[in-house]
Design an enzyme around this catalytic site. Structure first.
Site, PDB file in Angstrom:
ATOM      1  N   GLU A  93       2.053   7.515   5.947  1.00 50.74           N
ATOM      2  CA  GLU A  93       3.086   8.320   6.601  1.00 50.74           C
ATOM      3  C   GLU A  93       4.313   8.498   5.713  1.00 50.74           C
ATOM      4  O   GLU A  93       4.903   9.580   5.683  1.00 50.74           O
ATOM      5  CB  GLU A  93       3.478   7.684   7.942  1.00 50.74           C
ATOM      6  CG  GLU A  93       2.427   7.848   9.030  1.00 50.74           C
ATOM      7  CD  GLU A  93       2.106   9.308   9.305  1.00 50.74           C
ATOM      8  OE1 GLU A  93       3.003  10.037   9.769  1.00 50.74           O
ATOM      9  OE2 GLU A  93       0.965   9.727   9.029  1.00 50.74           O
ATOM     10  N   GLN A 111       7.212  15.158   2.958  1.00 48.70           N
ATOM     11  CA  GLN A 111       7.564  16.161   1.951  1.00 48.70           C
ATOM     12  C   GLN A 111       6.561  16.251   0.797  1.00 48.70           C
ATOM     13  O   GLN A 111       6.904  16.728  -0.292  1.00 48.70           O
ATOM     14  CB  GLN A 111       8.966  15.883   1.401  1.00 48.70           C
ATOM     15  CG  GLN A 111      10.057  15.943   2.463  1.00 48.70           C
ATOM     16  CD  GLN A 111      11.405  15.505   1.940  1.00 48.70           C
ATOM     17  OE1 GLN A 111      11.616  14.335   1.653  1.00 48.70           O
ATOM     18  NE2 GLN A 111      12.324  16.435   1.812  1.00 48.70           N
ATOM     19  N   LEU A 170       4.700  11.283  -7.098  1.00 46.78           N
ATOM     20  CA  LEU A 170       4.883  11.663  -5.695  1.00 46.78           C
ATOM     21  C   LEU A 170       6.278  12.225  -5.412  1.00 46.78           C
ATOM     22  O   LEU A 170       6.495  12.830  -4.363  1.00 46.78           O
ATOM     23  CB  LEU A 170       4.628  10.453  -4.780  1.00 46.78           C
ATOM     24  CG  LEU A 170       3.163  10.107  -4.542  1.00 46.78           C
ATOM     25  CD1 LEU A 170       3.054   8.781  -3.797  1.00 46.78           C
ATOM     26  CD2 LEU A 170       2.453  11.201  -3.761  1.00 46.78           C
ATOM     27  N   GLY A 171       7.218  12.016  -6.333  1.00 50.49           N
ATOM     28  CA  GLY A 171       8.569  12.522  -6.125  1.00 50.49           C
ATOM     29  C   GLY A 171       9.355  11.684  -5.131  1.00 50.49           C
ATOM     30  O   GLY A 171       8.801  10.839  -4.431  1.00 50.49           O
ATOM     31  N   TYR A 172      10.662  11.945  -5.074  1.00 48.51           N
ATOM     32  CA  TYR A 172      11.544  11.209  -4.153  1.00 48.51           C
ATOM     33  C   TYR A 172      11.271   9.707  -4.265  1.00 48.51           C
ATOM     34  O   TYR A 172      10.781   9.070  -3.339  1.00 48.51           O
ATOM     35  CB  TYR A 172      11.337  11.676  -2.713  1.00 48.51           C
ATOM     36  CG  TYR A 172      11.621  13.139  -2.490  1.00 48.51           C
ATOM     37  CD1 TYR A 172      12.933  13.584  -2.316  1.00 48.51           C
ATOM     38  CD2 TYR A 172      10.593  14.064  -2.450  1.00 48.51           C
ATOM     39  CE1 TYR A 172      13.199  14.934  -2.107  1.00 48.51           C
ATOM     40  CE2 TYR A 172      10.857  15.416  -2.241  1.00 48.51           C
ATOM     41  CZ  TYR A 172      12.158  15.844  -2.074  1.00 48.51           C
ATOM     42  OH  TYR A 172      12.422  17.175  -1.872  1.00 48.51           O
ATOM     43  N   TRP A 199      -6.828   7.647   4.923  1.00 47.71           N
ATOM     44  CA  TRP A 199      -5.964   6.891   5.843  1.00 47.71           C
ATOM     45  C   TRP A 199      -6.396   7.031   7.300  1.00 47.71           C
ATOM     46  O   TRP A 199      -5.893   6.322   8.158  1.00 47.71           O
ATOM     47  CB  TRP A 199      -4.503   7.297   5.679  1.00 47.71           C
ATOM     48  CG  TRP A 199      -4.260   8.771   5.693  1.00 47.71           C
ATOM     49  CD1 TRP A 199      -4.118   9.584   6.778  1.00 47.71           C
ATOM     50  CD2 TRP A 199      -4.133   9.618   4.545  1.00 47.71           C
ATOM     51  NE1 TRP A 199      -3.913  10.884   6.384  1.00 47.71           N
ATOM     52  CE2 TRP A 199      -3.918  10.929   5.023  1.00 47.71           C
ATOM     53  CE3 TRP A 199      -4.171   9.392   3.165  1.00 47.71           C
ATOM     54  CZ2 TRP A 199      -3.741  12.018   4.153  1.00 47.71           C
ATOM     55  CZ3 TRP A 199      -4.009  10.464   2.315  1.00 47.71           C
ATOM     56  CH2 TRP A 199      -3.793  11.754   2.799  1.00 47.71           C
ATOM     57  N   ARG A 200      -7.327   7.941   7.572  1.00 48.49           N
ATOM     58  CA  ARG A 200      -7.886   8.037   8.920  1.00 48.49           C
ATOM     59  C   ARG A 200      -9.096   7.123   9.083  1.00 48.49           C
ATOM     60  O   ARG A 200      -9.662   7.020  10.164  1.00 48.49           O
ATOM     61  CB  ARG A 200      -8.292   9.474   9.228  1.00 48.49           C
ATOM     62  CG  ARG A 200      -7.128  10.445   9.324  1.00 48.49           C
ATOM     63  CD  ARG A 200      -7.584  11.821   9.787  1.00 48.49           C
ATOM     64  NE  ARG A 200      -6.483  12.781   9.845  1.00 48.49           N
ATOM     65  CZ  ARG A 200      -6.595  14.036  10.256  1.00 48.49           C
ATOM     66  NH1 ARG A 200      -7.791  14.489  10.642  1.00 48.49           N
ATOM     67  NH2 ARG A 200      -5.554  14.852  10.271  1.00 48.49           N
TER      68      ARG A 200
END
Length: 276
Positions: A42, A47, A85-87, A29-30
């Site tokens: 982002e 988390q 990835l969770g959440y 992503w950079r």
């Protein structure tokens, strides 16, 4: 903390950039920076450790390369890509963000942290990081690694340090001409400090240790989404049986968690049949 002198600012910036020049981390992503790629990374990085995000980010870009493609995706496709990835609400938030950008902003991400904070899953710090990384704007924001750098450098030996104490220092030391690289450098140096100085981040008033995943409600929620991405739909009784089989040690109320996900519109119940 009194106002820093120009010499103090110069010394601090040199410390950070010197470390960065020799130890810069390289993430996908950079590279080839675009507002879309920054938003995805982002939100994914909230988390979640970078090592887990990298393969998911690459896979996500293959399936949803831009805001328009993502905006047209189904909830099922999004949660399937998000799996691991969770959440899961963050994955659904990205879907909603893409729809807002396409429908209300002609496909162009707003370069305004105030506007971005009206989007789901984007608070003040994420809005600031998006503007800094996507548009190279010298906007202040704080995340855990940045917090570590400033508490260690300017408040050694102290505890219960608040972000309010750090913000004036961040404002005085930010690189006005290249905020993107400055924040990347700060974050890389913060990772270095945490690796070499255990519990250094505990000096912050805002430090919280993430709860264990095993045995948590998050574990059950993740298992429900995983089952539904594999089976697409299943009656509620069978879903509970599968959860009991997969997570025998997790004692959280399956029916309550299923209902919570239904209320949040993450999953749906049509006459007893549960689906994404």
């Amino acid at each position: 903390m009194e106002k820093l002198t120009l010499d103090q600012v110069s010394q601090f910036q040199s410390l950070i950039y010197d470390y960065y020049a020799a130890n810069r981390r390289d993430f996908i992503w950079r590279q080839d920076v675009t507002p879309y790629r920054i938003v995805i990374s982002e939100v994914m990085l909230q988390q979640t450790q970078t090592a887990r995000v990298v393969p998911k980010f690459e896979n996500w870009l293959q399936k949803f390369p831009d805001f328009l493609t993502l905006a047209q995706a189904s909830t099922y496709d999004v949660l399937t890509a998000w799996q691991g990835l969770g959440y899961n609400r963050r994955g659904l938030a990205l879907l909603k963000i893409a729809q807002i950008v396409v429908d209300e902003y002609n496909g162009q991400l707003p370069n305004d942290p105030v506007v971005l904070q009206t989007f789901p899953a984007i608070g003040p710090n994420t809005a600031g990081s998006i503007c800094a990384f996507a548009f190279n704007n010298p906007i202040m924001f704080i995340e855990t690694n940045i917090r570590t750098v400033y508490t260690h450098t300017f408040f050694q030996g102290q505890s219960e340090i608040s972000d309010k104490q750090l913000l004036p220092l961040i404002a005085q030391t930010i690189d006005q001409n290249n905020a993107r690289e400055w924040y990347y450098a700060l974050m890389d140096y913060g990772v270095h400090l945490k690796q070499n100085l255990p519990r250094i981040n505990a000096a912050s008033k805002h430090y919280t240790k993430q709860s264990k995943f095993e045995g948590s409600k998050r574990q059950v929620r993740g298992a429900i989404i995983k089952i539904l991405t594999e089976l697409k739909q299943v009656d509620q009784a069978t879903l509970v049986e599968l959860l009991d089989f997969q997570l025998p040690e997790n004692k959280h109320d399956r029916y309550k968690i299923i209902q919570d996900l239904i209320d949040e519109k993450v999953i749906y119940n049509q006459r007893g049949v549960i689906s994404l």
